[in-house]
Design an enzyme around this catalytic site. Sequence first.
Site, short mmCIF file in Angstrom:
data_model
loop_
_atom_site.label_atom_id
_atom_site.label_comp_id
_atom_site.label_asym_id
_atom_site.label_seq_id
_atom_site.Cartn_x
_atom_site.Cartn_y
_atom_site.Cartn_z
N ASP A 154 8.96 -1.72 -0.66
CA ASP A 154 10.41 -1.62 -0.49
C ASP A 154 11.03 -0.56 -1.40
O ASP A 154 10.56 -0.32 -2.51
CB ASP A 154 11.08 -2.96 -0.79
CG ASP A 154 11.04 -3.90 0.39
OD1 ASP A 154 11.30 -3.45 1.51
OD2 ASP A 154 10.77 -5.10 0.18
N GLU B 47 -5.38 -6.19 -1.79
CA GLU B 47 -6.28 -7.26 -1.41
C GLU B 47 -7.50 -6.65 -0.73
O GLU B 47 -7.34 -5.91 0.24
CB GLU B 47 -5.60 -8.25 -0.46
CG GLU B 47 -4.41 -8.97 -1.08
CD GLU B 47 -3.09 -8.28 -0.86
OE1 GLU B 47 -2.93 -7.56 0.16
OE2 GLU B 47 -2.19 -8.43 -1.70
#
Length: 180
Positions: free
Chosen positions: A117, A127
């Site tokens: 963002d 991940e």
Amino acid sequence: MILNDRKIRELIESKELLIDPLDAVQIQPSSVDLRLGNDFLIYPEDIEILDVRNPDLHNQLKKVVADDEGFIIQPKQFILATTREYIKLPDYLTAFVEGRSSLGRLGLFIENAGWVDAGFEGNITLEFYNANSRPLKIYPGMRICQLVFAKMEEPAENPYRGKYQGQRGTTASRIFLDKD
């Protein structure tokens, strides 16, 4: 509008966009290569249930610091990692993270929320999932993903100020802080 290399360099030179540390060769035609940090978080096998409401879950993760010898991701193993670079986006710029195709071809899935963002500041937690049937060795400092920047029509009215703002290093899930 996706930013090109020239515009990325301009924003870095004007200090509107922070990527630290950064070597000029990391700037690609329409992205910036980010490198792998050296700390990893592993979910121990003895955790039976990952309870999203457990505020202590992050304390149960095992932290591993890799050196130049590398880090081995076992087959079907899921781990958390981080970028070496700390970034700070202005309120009018957003970005998304793309894994490298060369690593995907070895079975390494590199995920994150996918979207960074406007206004975010911190290291990016990644991940990793080794979908291969063989162990995969990765090395701190290697190029691990690409950051693609997009300029918004107007600055965000409410730029990111969430629970991961300012994160340093590999950061575990903070979902227990959600109010819903």
